[in-house]
Write a protein that holds these residues in place. Structure first.
Motif, PDB file in Angstrom:
ATOM      1  N   ASP A 238       0.799  -1.221   0.000  1.00 42.90           N
ATOM      2  CA  ASP A 238       0.000   0.000   0.000  1.00 42.90           C
ATOM      3  C   ASP A 238       0.837   1.279   0.000  1.00 42.90           C
ATOM      4  N   ASN A 239       2.035   1.262   0.581  1.00 45.86           N
ATOM      5  CA  ASN A 239       2.841   2.487   0.591  1.00 45.86           C
ATOM      6  C   ASN A 239       3.321   2.886  -0.812  1.00 45.86           C
ATOM      7  N   PRO A 240       3.926   1.971  -1.594  1.00 44.71           N
ATOM      8  CA  PRO A 240       4.280   2.346  -2.968  1.00 44.71           C
ATOM      9  C   PRO A 240       3.062   2.708  -3.809  1.00 44.71           C
ATOM     10  N   ALA A 241       1.939   2.014  -3.592  1.00 46.65           N
ATOM     11  CA  ALA A 241       0.731   2.327  -4.355  1.00 46.65           C
ATOM     12  C   ALA A 241       0.255   3.744  -4.057  1.00 46.65           C
ATOM     13  N   ALA A 242       0.326   4.136  -2.780  1.00 45.84           N
ATOM     14  CA  ALA A 242      -0.037   5.504  -2.408  1.00 45.84           C
ATOM     15  C   ALA A 242       0.943   6.501  -3.011  1.00 45.84           C
ATOM     16  N   ALA A 243       2.218   6.109  -3.090  1.00 49.92           N
ATOM     17  CA  ALA A 243       3.236   6.982  -3.683  1.00 49.92           C
ATOM     18  C   ALA A 243       2.964   7.200  -5.168  1.00 49.92           C
ATOM     19  N   ILE A 244       2.432   6.184  -5.838  1.00 46.87           N
ATOM     20  CA  ILE A 244       2.062   6.324  -7.244  1.00 46.87           C
ATOM     21  C   ILE A 244       0.968   7.371  -7.389  1.00 46.87           C
ATOM     22  N   GLY A 247       2.173  11.001  -7.285  1.00 44.76           N
ATOM     23  CA  GLY A 247       3.226  11.423  -8.209  1.00 44.76           C
ATOM     24  C   GLY A 247       4.618  11.317  -7.622  1.00 44.76           C
ATOM     25  N   CYS A 248       4.729  10.770  -6.434  1.00 48.28           N
ATOM     26  CA  CYS A 248       6.017  10.678  -5.734  1.00 48.28           C
ATOM     27  C   CYS A 248       7.067   9.944  -6.563  1.00 48.28           C
ATOM     28  N   PHE A 249       6.717   8.791  -7.108  1.00 46.97           N
ATOM     29  CA  PHE A 249       7.667   8.007  -7.892  1.00 46.97           C
ATOM     30  C   PHE A 249       7.972   8.655  -9.237  1.00 46.97           C
ATOM     31  N   VAL A 250       6.921   9.016  -9.925  1.00 50.14           N
ATOM     32  CA  VAL A 250       7.066   9.520 -11.289  1.00 50.14           C
ATOM     33  C   VAL A 250       7.833  10.835 -11.336  1.00 50.14           C
ATOM     34  N   GLU A 251       7.521  11.749 -10.417  1.00 45.89           N
ATOM     35  CA  GLU A 251       8.150  13.065 -10.426  1.00 45.89           C
ATOM     36  C   GLU A 251       9.386  13.135  -9.531  1.00 45.89           C
ATOM     37  N   GLY A 252       9.552  12.147  -8.641  1.00 44.88           N
ATOM     38  CA  GLY A 252      10.745  12.088  -7.804  1.00 44.88           C
ATOM     39  C   GLY A 252      10.767  13.083  -6.661  1.00 44.88           C
ATOM     40  N   TYR A 253       9.604  13.522  -6.181  1.00 46.86           N
ATOM     41  CA  TYR A 253       9.586  14.467  -5.074  1.00 46.86           C
ATOM     42  C   TYR A 253       9.108  13.784  -3.783  1.00 46.86           C
ATOM     43  N   PRO A 254       9.479  14.347  -2.627  1.00 42.68           N
ATOM     44  CA  PRO A 254       8.992  13.800  -1.363  1.00 42.68           C
ATOM     45  C   PRO A 254       7.528  14.157  -1.149  1.00 42.68           C
ATOM     46  N   VAL A 255       6.799  13.246  -0.500  1.00 35.87           N
ATOM     47  CA  VAL A 255       5.388  13.469  -0.205  1.00 35.87           C
ATOM     48  C   VAL A 255       5.147  13.211   1.273  1.00 35.87           C
ATOM     49  N   LEU A 256       4.469  14.147   1.914  1.00 36.30           N
ATOM     50  CA  LEU A 256       4.068  13.993   3.304  1.00 36.30           C
ATOM     51  C   LEU A 256       2.570  13.764   3.348  1.00 36.30           C
ATOM     52  N   SER A 257       2.175  12.635   3.935  1.00 42.52           N
ATOM     53  CA  SER A 257       0.759  12.340   4.119  1.00 42.52           C
ATOM     54  C   SER A 257       0.396  12.647   5.562  1.00 42.52           C
ATOM     55  N   GLY A 429      -5.807   7.492  -2.304  1.00 40.73           N
ATOM     56  CA  GLY A 429      -4.800   6.655  -1.661  1.00 40.73           C
ATOM     57  C   GLY A 429      -4.320   5.494  -2.482  1.00 40.73           C
ATOM     58  N   ALA A 430      -4.024   4.389  -1.793  1.00 35.77           N
ATOM     59  CA  ALA A 430      -3.379   3.236  -2.411  1.00 35.77           C
ATOM     60  C   ALA A 430      -4.241   2.578  -3.482  1.00 35.77           C
ATOM     61  N   GLY A 431      -5.546   2.443  -3.232  1.00 35.95           N
ATOM     62  CA  GLY A 431      -6.428   1.809  -4.206  1.00 35.95           C
ATOM     63  C   GLY A 431      -6.457   2.558  -5.519  1.00 35.95           C
ATOM     64  N   TYR A 432      -6.474   3.882  -5.437  1.00 37.90           N
ATOM     65  CA  TYR A 432      -6.444   4.710  -6.637  1.00 37.90           C
ATOM     66  C   TYR A 432      -5.093   4.564  -7.341  1.00 37.90           C
ATOM     67  N   GLY A 433      -4.012   4.534  -6.547  1.00 34.06           N
ATOM     68  CA  GLY A 433      -2.685   4.405  -7.134  1.00 34.06           C
ATOM     69  C   GLY A 433      -2.512   3.118  -7.917  1.00 34.06           C
ATOM     70  N   ILE A 434      -2.991   2.014  -7.376  1.00 25.70           N
ATOM     71  CA  ILE A 434      -2.818   0.734  -8.079  1.00 25.70           C
ATOM     72  C   ILE A 434      -3.769   0.625  -9.262  1.00 25.70           C
TER      73      ILE A 434
END
Length: 493
Positions: A238-244, A247-257, A429-434
């Motif tokens: 769920d953490n990488p999925a939420a990062a997707i 835009g955390c992975f794609v754009e390479g920026y930090p994200v604070l939830s 969140g994660a469900g949307y990301g995946i």
């Protein structure tokens, strides 16, 4: 128009999200379930409970969408939870949950043993209660008859993929957080396997999250009225999925939830042992491997909620924040220490507690509300420091979650960090990301999708006067931990 499904298998419920090719959410449905606690600290669940929940949510979803338009399904969910399968693909025993603590007495000795490994001693930093490595060892020591039956172990969401397709595998995220995988190589650790006495055959293969694990079987295809060849992705935690989704992975920026806890995620290309935080491996294609470093301040939204609801006795968050004069932020000397339920990343001290410092007869309700938000912002700054996020990279910070809607809090955060921060428009969140991942073939197509779906609602800019005041206050804040340690040292003994 093609549709894409995201299944998010949470601790207490499963949530299914359907999006179209543009990334618009068409429908979301969920179904709750309960975990069992046969003994104190034991947390288990029958894997078929997840399937029943998924089935209920899916049937509700199909009342609102055309099932024939579903092109692919992505699966995500809780990391760490251990599922053991026999040769027939049947679950041998209830799944051991990520928050199961039955191995608490084993962990200290296990950490020492792992520290003595030649190549993969770094695993000692992440092995803990709930780790698949520890839970597998517990089964081996306490249920040898069940251990002998194990054909493959998999991690929580992998079970849904298996039941939908009949195929067994896991992804880099689930492998890397199992304490059985080398974070340096991205492969199962032979040293750990030999030390624990596990057979090589019980390990699933590791693949990229966008890999097609298989296609929906005829049983499920007929039940849901799906078309032929509906792909099911290998999926991820769920953490990488939420990062997707942010835009955390794609754009390479930090994200604070900013939710109940504050989770700071930051993608790296190299493994850095000097930086604190949980290192999660992630790969879309199985070749290019990223590292998602995750740190947490356990009490963020929960600290503010405790103050507003429990102490002030109101649920009017907006009203309390609306009375704050942002022009004078940082002038009050009052400090709030926000670690109400311990700390996992900065000090790794589960017994750490919170405090107010500097209360006087002139201290007002508003002063204390501001101090709570400031204290959380200070903790986030310290978290970013110990995670070794550079000033340059921190300038790209995006904030999401319920707390991001509080504009006063966002301005405080910008002033404390002394950098611009972007308030994300969506809290998906994660469900949307995946689900987004299910609609993408590679990083290029994912970038295109993210550009359409992720937007910044507002930019908050630090103000020189307030940032200067917060810099001085932050230096005082950093002394609180040692001060509290000296006060409570005798008590802890």
């Amino acid at each position: 128009m093609k549709y894409y499904i995201g299944i998010d298998m949470g601790t207490s419920s499963v949530k299914i999200t359907c999006i179209d090719e543009t990334g618009e959410i068409l429908s979301e449905k969920s179904s709750e379930y309960e975990i069992k606690e046969p003994k104190s600290g034991w947390k288990e669940i029958e894997p078929e409970t997840w399937i029943h929940g998924m089935d209920q949510a899916f049937l509700e979803l199909l009342k609102e969408i055309d099932s024939k338009k579903i092109e692919a399904i992505g699966v995500t969910g809780q990391m760490h939870t251990l599922v053991t399968l026999d040769k027939k693909g049947q679950s041998i025993r209830p799944a051991l949950m990520w928050n199961d603590t039955r191995t608490a007495d084993m962990i200290p000795d296990l950490k020492k043993r792992v520290q003595n490994l030649k190549e993969d001693s770094h695993i000692s930093n992440i092995i803990s209660t709930g780790s698949p490595a520890a839970n597998l060892l517990w089964i081996k020591d306490n249920e040898p008859e069940n251990f002998e039956k194990i054909y493959k172990f998999i991690i929580g969401p992998d079970y849904i993929v298996f039941r939908l397709t009949g195929q067994i595998q896991t992804d880099y995220c689930e492998a890397s957080t199992s304490s059985l995988c080398s974070l340096k190589t991205g492969k199962w650790s032979d040293e750990m396997r030999r030390m624990l006495g596990f057979s090589e055959r019980i390990y699933p293969s590791i693949c990229g999250s966008l890999k097609t694990a298989g296609y929906v079987t005829d049983e499920w295809r007929r039940r849901y009225g799906l078309g032929n060849h509906v792909r099911v992705l290998a999926g991820t935690g769920d953490n990488p999925a939420a990062a997707i989704s942010t835009g955390c992975f794609v754009e390479g920026y930090p994200v604070l939830s900013l939710g109940t806890s504050g989770v700071l995620m930051y993608p790296r290309k190299r493994f850095d042992l000097s930086a604190k935080g949980k290192n999660i491996l992630f790969s879309m294609n199985g070749k290019d491997v990223f590292i998602l470093v995750q740190g947490v301040v356990q009490s963020t939204g929960s600290s503010l909620s405790w103050w507003i609801k429990n102490i002030l006795g109101t649920s009017n968050f907006a009203g309390e924040a609306g009375e704050i004069d942002t022009a004078h932020l940082g002038e009050n000397a009052l400090i709030f220490y926000p670690h109400l339920v311990g700390d996992k990343t900065i000090y790794q001290d589960p017994k750490l507690q919170g405090a107010f410092l500097g209360i006087g007869t002139d201290t007002t309700r508003k002063d204390m509300t501001v101090a709570v938000m400031e204290g959380i912002a200070f903790a986030v700054r310290q978290l970013a420091d110990v995670m070794c996020i550079s000033k340059k990279d921190l300038a790209k910070l995006k904030v999401t979650g319920g707390g991001a809607k509080n504009e006063v809090w966002m301005q405080i955060l910008s002033d404390v960090l002394n950098t611009e921060i972007g308030q994300l428009d969506s809290t998906a969140g994660a469900g949307y990301g995946i689900a987004l991942a299910a609609g993408c073939k590679d990083m290029v197509s994912m970038k295109e999708m993210i550009h359409h779906t992720v937007s910044v609602k507002k930019i908050f800019v630090p103000r020189e006067y307030n940032a200067r005041l917060y810099e001085k206050k932050y230096q005082r804040y950093l002394k609180v931990y040692q001060a509290l340690q000296s006060v409570y040292r005798e008590e802890k003994k």
